[in-house]
Design an enzyme around this catalytic site. Sequence first.
Site, PDB file in Angstrom:
ATOM      1  N   LYS A 232      -4.873  -6.200  -5.375  1.00  0.00           N
ATOM      2  CA  LYS A 232      -3.785  -6.934  -4.731  1.00  0.00           C
ATOM      3  C   LYS A 232      -3.597  -8.294  -5.410  1.00  0.00           C
ATOM      4  O   LYS A 232      -4.588  -8.910  -5.811  1.00  0.00           O
ATOM      5  CB  LYS A 232      -4.145  -7.220  -3.258  1.00  0.00           C
TER       6      LYS A 232
ATOM      7  N   ARG B  40      -5.077   5.501   4.177  1.00  0.00           N
ATOM      8  CA  ARG B  40      -4.693   6.891   4.477  1.00  0.00           C
ATOM      9  C   ARG B  40      -5.755   7.868   3.997  1.00  0.00           C
ATOM     10  O   ARG B  40      -5.894   8.947   4.548  1.00  0.00           O
ATOM     11  CB  ARG B  40      -3.301   7.175   3.878  1.00  0.00           C
TER      12      ARG B  40
HETATM   13  N1  BES Z   1      -3.959  -2.684   4.260  1.00  0.00           N
HETATM   14  C1  BES Z   1      -2.786  -2.496   3.520  1.00  0.00           C
HETATM   15  C2  BES Z   1      -1.515  -2.624   4.333  1.00  0.00           C
HETATM   16  C3  BES Z   1      -1.195  -3.968   4.919  1.00  0.00           C
HETATM   17  C4  BES Z   1      -0.319  -4.818   4.297  1.00  0.00           C
HETATM   18  C5  BES Z   1      -1.723  -4.336   6.139  1.00  0.00           C
HETATM   19  C6  BES Z   1      -0.013  -6.033   4.863  1.00  0.00           C
HETATM   20  C7  BES Z   1      -1.417  -5.560   6.696  1.00  0.00           C
HETATM   21  C8  BES Z   1      -0.551  -6.392   6.060  1.00  0.00           C
HETATM   22  C9  BES Z   1      -2.779  -1.106   2.881  1.00  0.00           C
HETATM   23  O1  BES Z   1      -4.014  -0.593   2.563  1.00  0.00           O
HETATM   24  C10 BES Z   1      -1.988  -1.211   1.625  1.00  0.00           C
HETATM   25  O2  BES Z   1      -2.383  -1.930   0.782  1.00  0.00           O
HETATM   26  N2  BES Z   1      -0.903  -0.475   1.582  1.00  0.00           N
HETATM   27  C11 BES Z   1      -0.039  -0.526   0.447  1.00  0.00           C
HETATM   28  C12 BES Z   1       0.457   0.857   0.217  1.00  0.00           C
HETATM   29  C13 BES Z   1       1.187   1.018  -1.089  1.00  0.00           C
HETATM   30  C14 BES Z   1       0.233   0.893  -2.237  1.00  0.00           C
HETATM   31  C15 BES Z   1       1.857   2.358  -1.106  1.00  0.00           C
HETATM   32  C16 BES Z   1       1.119  -1.462   0.771  1.00  0.00           C
HETATM   33  O3  BES Z   1       1.564  -1.479   1.920  1.00  0.00           O
HETATM   34  O4  BES Z   1       1.538  -2.176  -0.118  1.00  0.00           O
HETATM   35 ZN    ZN Z   2      -4.674  -1.212   0.635  1.00  0.00          ZN
END
Ligand code: BES
Ligand code: ZN
Length: 473
Positions: free
Chosen positions: A249, A323
């Site tokens: 991230k 997921r």
């Molecule tokens: N934990 C995150 C989602 C999230 C984002 C929770 C902001 C709380 C606040 C999740 O694991 C994630 O990173 N999801 C990605 C999915 C993408 C790679 C398809 C996302 O939402 O960017």
């Molecule tokens: Zn994630």
Amino acid sequence: MIIELIEKSLKKIEAELEVIFVFNKDLDAKNIKDKELLEKVGFKADDEESALFVELNKLYIGCSEIDLDLIRVASATAVKKIKATNYKSAKFQINSDEKEFAAYIDGLLLGEYKFDKYKSKKDDKKDLTINISCDFDTKKVKKILKERVSVCEGVNRVRDIVNTTPDDFYPSIMANVAIDISKENELECQIFDEDYLYENGMNAMLAVARASRHKPKLIHLTYKPKNPKCKVVLVGKGLTYDSGGLSLKPSEFMVSMKSDKSGGSAVLGIMSILSKLKLDIEVHGIVGAVENMIGGDAYKPDDVLYAKNGTTIEVRNTDAEGRLVLADCLCYAQDEIKDIDYIFDYATLTGACVVGVGEYTSGVMGHNEDLKSKITESAADAGEYATALHFNRYLKKTIKSEIADICNIANTRYGGAITAGHFLDNFIYDENKEKWAHIDIAGPAFVEKAWGYNPHGASGAGVRLTIEFLKSL
Ligand code: BES
Ligand code: ZN
Ligand code: ZN
């Protein structure tokens, strides 16, 4: 805070401060006390508005409408205001119905919450006593008070867990918390470690966990009352930290990812409330506690994972890890528990859900329209915001893979909350399709600015919603 119900008129109750809630519609009423003073200070009875008259030992609190959630906001405003002073006791009158009474209590208990674990100077003010005079069925009201204290303590416990930093809260700590909750509430508790996950083909969860020095834990708590009228399974995403993995991230998105354990924490919080409410429902709480990190041993984009139910998953982004953990945990739940009436999962699953419905609202997905409505209604009754997001066959196709059964991300930039829901659907067995709901709490679980009676940080999203749903069964 000590809340006491007193069967006396307000005048006869001793307290340093009197709190008076004023609804906007009542502001012009002739019999309103201290009208001139209120006018002088420009009090409009808006939400979160207060006027403290120290000479009179009176605190006026505004409320724009008679609405349960605004009442919660008003009583939270009162408790915050009192805590900012040196008053040690306060009293007020409630002459409304049971639901409103419960809302006042929720507001007090949730509004009082403060996370000061990491502050070198703690709030050492003495406990505040709130004396409430109410003129209706005391036995009933006492029961409601007890219930709301149990529920709000559960919510505040979840807030503490989620706010705790990743170096202090990792999978084995989460397992210890589950053990504590099981002992306090006489629940069955099973904690499974890596060996169990290997032996049972939970390779998707294992892959996410691999690069972390903290080993994954699968937690299973069971509340089994005598003669339960139905069986509910709750599965939570317990990512104690989500760095994104090799699909790292950006740093500004990594901050706050200690909150990625909010789904699992909500499940633990719910499990800590059930026996106090003596609900006659069998409830299973399952949490996949994992840390998603980087390292030479990390799982990679391009890997293909074999989930517990044999589904093969092409990893295209290691940040779509929740997921993967849920996939195996949902399979575990359905393999181990038969004749399920409802199966819900809770997860801070997608940023897309936050973009789509805003940071205060959870997204509810699944195949059963009635169930989704029931959940969003329970949320509204409980003071949470939740809205249904509907599946569709076009989005369903976007997670197809050329080389495996499915991909862990979609081939479209749009509808990310729903495509994640479609992904999870691959791990819901046919007999449970209509019983399943996926609740994406990515928005409300952790908000960096205070909102209503929620402080900066964790809110405990999902807990009150679920308790309300269970009570309605
Ligand atoms: N934990 C995150 C989602 C999230 C984002 C929770 C902001 C709380 C606040 C999740 O694991 C994630 O990173 N999801 C990605 C999915 C993408 C790679 C398809 C996302 O939402 O960017
Ligand atoms: Zn994630
Ligand atoms: Zn995540």
